[in-house]
Write a protein that holds these residues in place. Structure first.
Motif, PDB file in Angstrom:
ATOM      1  N   CYS A 148       2.556   9.550   0.629  1.00  0.00           N
ATOM      2  CA  CYS A 148       2.366   8.390   0.034  1.00  0.00           C
ATOM      3  C   CYS A 148       3.361   7.991  -0.782  1.00  0.00           C
ATOM      4  CB  CYS A 148       0.863   8.630  -0.854  1.00  0.00           C
ATOM      5  SG  CYS A 148      -0.576   8.559   0.172  1.00  0.00           S
ATOM      6  N   GLU A 149       4.110   9.043  -1.420  1.00  0.00           N
ATOM      7  CA  GLU A 149       5.171   8.700  -2.545  1.00  0.00           C
ATOM      8  C   GLU A 149       6.105   7.973  -1.713  1.00  0.00           C
ATOM      9  OE1 GLU A 149       4.956   8.933  -5.612  1.00  0.00           O
ATOM     10  OE2 GLU A 149       3.053   9.514  -5.723  1.00  0.00           O
ATOM     11  N   ASP A 150       6.497   8.789  -0.420  1.00  0.00           N
ATOM     12  CA  ASP A 150       7.624   8.028   0.228  1.00  0.00           C
ATOM     13  C   ASP A 150       7.172   6.494   1.078  1.00  0.00           C
ATOM     14  OD1 ASP A 150       9.156  10.462   0.078  1.00  0.00           O
ATOM     15  OD2 ASP A 150       8.423  11.418   2.038  1.00  0.00           O
ATOM     16  N   PHE A 152       5.461   4.327  -0.518  1.00  0.00           N
ATOM     17  CA  PHE A 152       5.152   3.312  -1.591  1.00  0.00           C
ATOM     18  C   PHE A 152       6.538   3.181  -2.472  1.00  0.00           C
ATOM     19  CE2 PHE A 152       0.762   4.601  -1.165  1.00  0.00           C
ATOM     20  CZ  PHE A 152       0.425   3.458  -0.230  1.00  0.00           C
ATOM     21  N   SER A 153       7.405   4.256  -2.299  1.00  0.00           N
ATOM     22  CA  SER A 153       8.685   4.394  -3.148  1.00  0.00           C
ATOM     23  C   SER A 153       9.825   3.884  -2.121  1.00  0.00           C
ATOM     24  CB  SER A 153       8.875   5.468  -3.885  1.00  0.00           C
ATOM     25  OG  SER A 153       9.127   6.591  -2.931  1.00  0.00           O
ATOM     26  N   GLY A 154       9.721   4.134  -0.878  1.00  0.00           N
ATOM     27  CA  GLY A 154      10.807   3.538   0.039  1.00  0.00           C
ATOM     28  C   GLY A 154      10.991   2.137   0.313  1.00  0.00           C
ATOM     29  N   PRO A 155      12.075   2.157   1.145  1.00  0.00           N
ATOM     30  CA  PRO A 155      12.233   0.662   1.347  1.00  0.00           C
ATOM     31  C   PRO A 155      11.191  -0.174   2.286  1.00  0.00           C
ATOM     32  CG  PRO A 155      14.049   1.998   2.098  1.00  0.00           C
ATOM     33  CD  PRO A 155      12.849   2.910   1.623  1.00  0.00           C
ATOM     34  N   LEU A 156      10.850  -1.451   1.831  1.00  0.00           N
ATOM     35  CA  LEU A 156       9.908  -2.082   2.450  1.00  0.00           C
ATOM     36  C   LEU A 156       9.945  -2.405   3.948  1.00  0.00           C
ATOM     37  CD1 LEU A 156       7.158  -3.832   1.790  1.00  0.00           C
ATOM     38  CD2 LEU A 156       8.569  -5.612   1.472  1.00  0.00           C
ATOM     39  N   ASN A 157       9.034  -2.167   4.541  1.00  0.00           N
ATOM     40  CA  ASN A 157       9.198  -2.371   6.264  1.00  0.00           C
ATOM     41  C   ASN A 157      10.197  -1.456   7.071  1.00  0.00           C
ATOM     42  OD1 ASN A 157       7.528  -4.980   5.806  1.00  0.00           O
ATOM     43  ND2 ASN A 157       9.400  -6.181   5.369  1.00  0.00           N
ATOM     44  N   SER A 158      10.388  -0.335   6.168  1.00  0.00           N
ATOM     45  CA  SER A 158      11.514   0.640   6.980  1.00  0.00           C
ATOM     46  C   SER A 158      10.684   1.368   8.040  1.00  0.00           C
ATOM     47  CB  SER A 158      12.115   1.541   5.881  1.00  0.00           C
ATOM     48  OG  SER A 158      11.004   2.305   5.220  1.00  0.00           O
ATOM     49  N   ALA A 159      11.460   2.135   8.863  1.00  0.00           N
ATOM     50  CA  ALA A 159      10.824   3.014   9.756  1.00  0.00           C
ATOM     51  C   ALA A 159      10.158   3.968   9.151  1.00  0.00           C
ATOM     52  CB  ALA A 159      11.907   3.454  10.865  1.00  0.00           C
ATOM     53  N   VAL A 160      10.610   4.575   7.988  1.00  0.00           N
ATOM     54  CA  VAL A 160       9.927   5.620   7.388  1.00  0.00           C
ATOM     55  C   VAL A 160       8.536   5.233   6.824  1.00  0.00           C
ATOM     56  CG1 VAL A 160       9.990   7.283   5.348  1.00  0.00           C
ATOM     57  CG2 VAL A 160      12.049   6.849   6.687  1.00  0.00           C
ATOM     58  N   GLN A 161       8.489   3.955   6.171  1.00  0.00           N
ATOM     59  CA  GLN A 161       7.165   3.497   5.862  1.00  0.00           C
ATOM     60  C   GLN A 161       6.210   3.246   6.639  1.00  0.00           C
ATOM     61  OE1 GLN A 161       6.817  -0.888   4.200  1.00  0.00           O
ATOM     62  NE2 GLN A 161       6.389   0.419   2.217  1.00  0.00           N
ATOM     63  N   LEU A 165       2.806   5.399   7.103  1.00  0.00           N
ATOM     64  CA  LEU A 165       1.433   4.692   7.368  1.00  0.00           C
ATOM     65  C   LEU A 165       0.578   4.827   8.373  1.00  0.00           C
ATOM     66  CD1 LEU A 165       2.709   0.809   6.071  1.00  0.00           C
ATOM     67  CD2 LEU A 165       0.782   2.394   4.810  1.00  0.00           C
ATOM     68  N   ARG A 166       1.271   5.117   9.554  1.00  0.00           N
ATOM     69  CA  ARG A 166       0.831   5.593  10.836  1.00  0.00           C
ATOM     70  C   ARG A 166       0.113   7.028  10.793  1.00  0.00           C
ATOM     71  NH1 ARG A 166       5.010   2.898  13.599  1.00  0.00           N
ATOM     72  NH2 ARG A 166       6.384   4.624  13.548  1.00  0.00           N
ATOM     73  N   LEU A 167       0.871   7.820   9.743  1.00  0.00           N
ATOM     74  CA  LEU A 167       0.177   9.280   9.760  1.00  0.00           C
ATOM     75  C   LEU A 167      -0.969   9.096   8.866  1.00  0.00           C
ATOM     76  CD1 LEU A 167       0.329  12.422   9.831  1.00  0.00           C
ATOM     77  CD2 LEU A 167       2.028  12.377   8.126  1.00  0.00           C
ATOM     78  N   HIS A 182      -7.391   7.914  -3.114  1.00  0.00           N
ATOM     79  CA  HIS A 182      -7.975   6.873  -4.226  1.00  0.00           C
ATOM     80  C   HIS A 182      -7.096   6.256  -5.033  1.00  0.00           C
ATOM     81  CE1 HIS A 182     -12.388   6.541  -4.492  1.00  0.00           C
ATOM     82  NE2 HIS A 182     -12.482   7.538  -3.944  1.00  0.00           N
ATOM     83  N   SER A 183      -5.985   7.049  -5.474  1.00  0.00           N
ATOM     84  CA  SER A 183      -5.137   6.742  -6.521  1.00  0.00           C
ATOM     85  C   SER A 183      -4.135   5.625  -5.841  1.00  0.00           C
ATOM     86  CB  SER A 183      -4.486   7.798  -7.071  1.00  0.00           C
ATOM     87  OG  SER A 183      -3.846   8.711  -6.052  1.00  0.00           O
ATOM     88  N   TYR A 184      -4.074   5.521  -4.725  1.00  0.00           N
ATOM     89  CA  TYR A 184      -2.975   4.553  -3.897  1.00  0.00           C
ATOM     90  C   TYR A 184      -3.365   3.459  -3.255  1.00  0.00           C
ATOM     91  CZ  TYR A 184      -0.297   9.125  -4.025  1.00  0.00           C
ATOM     92  OH  TYR A 184       0.112  10.419  -4.669  1.00  0.00           O
ATOM     93  N   ILE A 185      -4.738   3.111  -3.586  1.00  0.00           N
ATOM     94  CA  ILE A 185      -5.296   1.851  -3.092  1.00  0.00           C
ATOM     95  C   ILE A 185      -4.737   0.678  -3.539  1.00  0.00           C
ATOM     96  CG2 ILE A 185      -7.320   0.593  -2.772  1.00  0.00           C
ATOM     97  CD1 ILE A 185      -9.109   3.037  -2.869  1.00  0.00           C
TER      98      ILE A 185
END
Length: 308
Positions: A148-150, A152-161, A165-167, A182-185
């Motif tokens: 979750c930290e990766d 929401f803190s990483g580059p928007l629309n990146s392959a990592v993001q 999200l898939r995981l 819960h805390s990331y909604i």
């Protein structure tokens, strides 16, 4: 047998015997040489299996060698190739269990800490395939907060993001681990509103998983969401997004009725998802979609309108 003629037969026999012995020698030598070469190839097989030319499903021994290679090497190229190979093999249910039993999940998960973004992506993709197995999810869940930290803190629309999200989507197909988000909604809704089309679809898949669980309804409705969220209900929005936001509305309403929470409006603050979904603007937008050009969208709207 005597004389020159007898001597000739003897010579011929010796030549034939020598020839036969030579043939046997060549065959034996060739076989031994082949065995040695096979042994050399076997000793290099872990790295060989990552070169992209090996298409067979790996067995337990090969997977063990690959995991050892992944754990022991510092070469970023080999690490990525090993992660890709493991990820591809983790698409098979039998290997999902084998990799877990070999202690492979922590070895793969360790690579989501890697400084190289491409390596992180490959590790997340491998974990995504492994997470299809419910028993594997028990071991993978300890990495949810880090993922979750990766995300929401990483580059928007990146392959990592997207990989993260898939995981998370796979990890929330059942209700077992949904509470860990819960805390990331609120962060999910922020990425939904700022991301591109692919990111929006992936976030919505995750939100739909959460919205089917009555235990997550209050957390979803309490989330602070920008009013631009309602623009996702406009008729020009891509069908794959529009259908999902309509289903999100439908799922939350269904869960509210199941839990009997429709009377608790005062517990939700202004600016929350509750006020957006149950405001007049949202109702007007959904009613307007009854004339949408797509039959599937219209059908969905017809089922929702009586509940508005």
């Amino acid at each position: 047998m005597g004389g020159p003629r007898g001597a000739g037969w003897v010579a011929a026999g010796l030549l034939l015997g020598a020839g036969a012995c030579y043939c046997i020698y060549r065959l034996t030598r060739g076989r031994r040489r082949g065995d040695r070469e096979l042994g050399i190839r076997s000793s290099k097989s872990a790295e060989d299996l990552t070169d992209g030319s090996y298409d067979d499903v790996l067995n337990a021994e090969q997977l063990q060698k690959l995991l050892y290679l992944l754990e022991s090497t510092e070469d970023p190229v080999i690490i990525e190739r090993a992660l890709i190979t493991l990820g591809n093999n983790a698409a098979f249910s039998v290997n999902q269990a084998i990799i877990r039993e070999l202690g492979g999940i922590p070895i793969v998960a360790n690579k989501i800490n890697h400084s190289n973004q491409s390596t992180k992506e490959k590790a997340l993709n491998a974990l995504n395939n492994l997470s299809v197995n419910v028993e594997n999810q028990i071991k993978i869940k300890i990495y949810i907060s880090q993922v979750c930290e990766d995300v929401f803190s990483g580059p928007l629309n990146s392959a990592v993001q997207l990989a993260g999200l898939r995981l998370l989507t796979n990890m929330t197909v059942t209700n077992d681990h949904q509470h860990m988000l819960h805390s990331y909604i609120t962060d999910l809704f922020q990425v939904l509103l700022t991301g591109n089309g692919n990111t929006k679809v992936q976030v919505l898949k995750l939100l739909l998983n959460l919205s089917e669980n009555p235990a997550m309804t209050e957390g979803l409705l309490r989330a602070q969401v920008d009013s631009s969220f309602l623009s996702l209900y406009d008729s020009h929005v891509a069908k794959e997004i529009l259908l999902r936001v309509l289903t999100l509305f439908q799922n939350i309403n269904n869960c509210l009725k199941i839990e009997g929470h429709l009377a608790v409006q005062p517990t939700f603050t202004e600016g929350s998802l509750f006020f957006l979904l149950h405001g007049e603007e949202c109702a007007q937008k959904i009613r307007a979609l009854v004339d949408h050009h797509d039959a599937e969208v219209k059908e969905k709207v017809v089922t929702i309108i009586p509940k508005i």
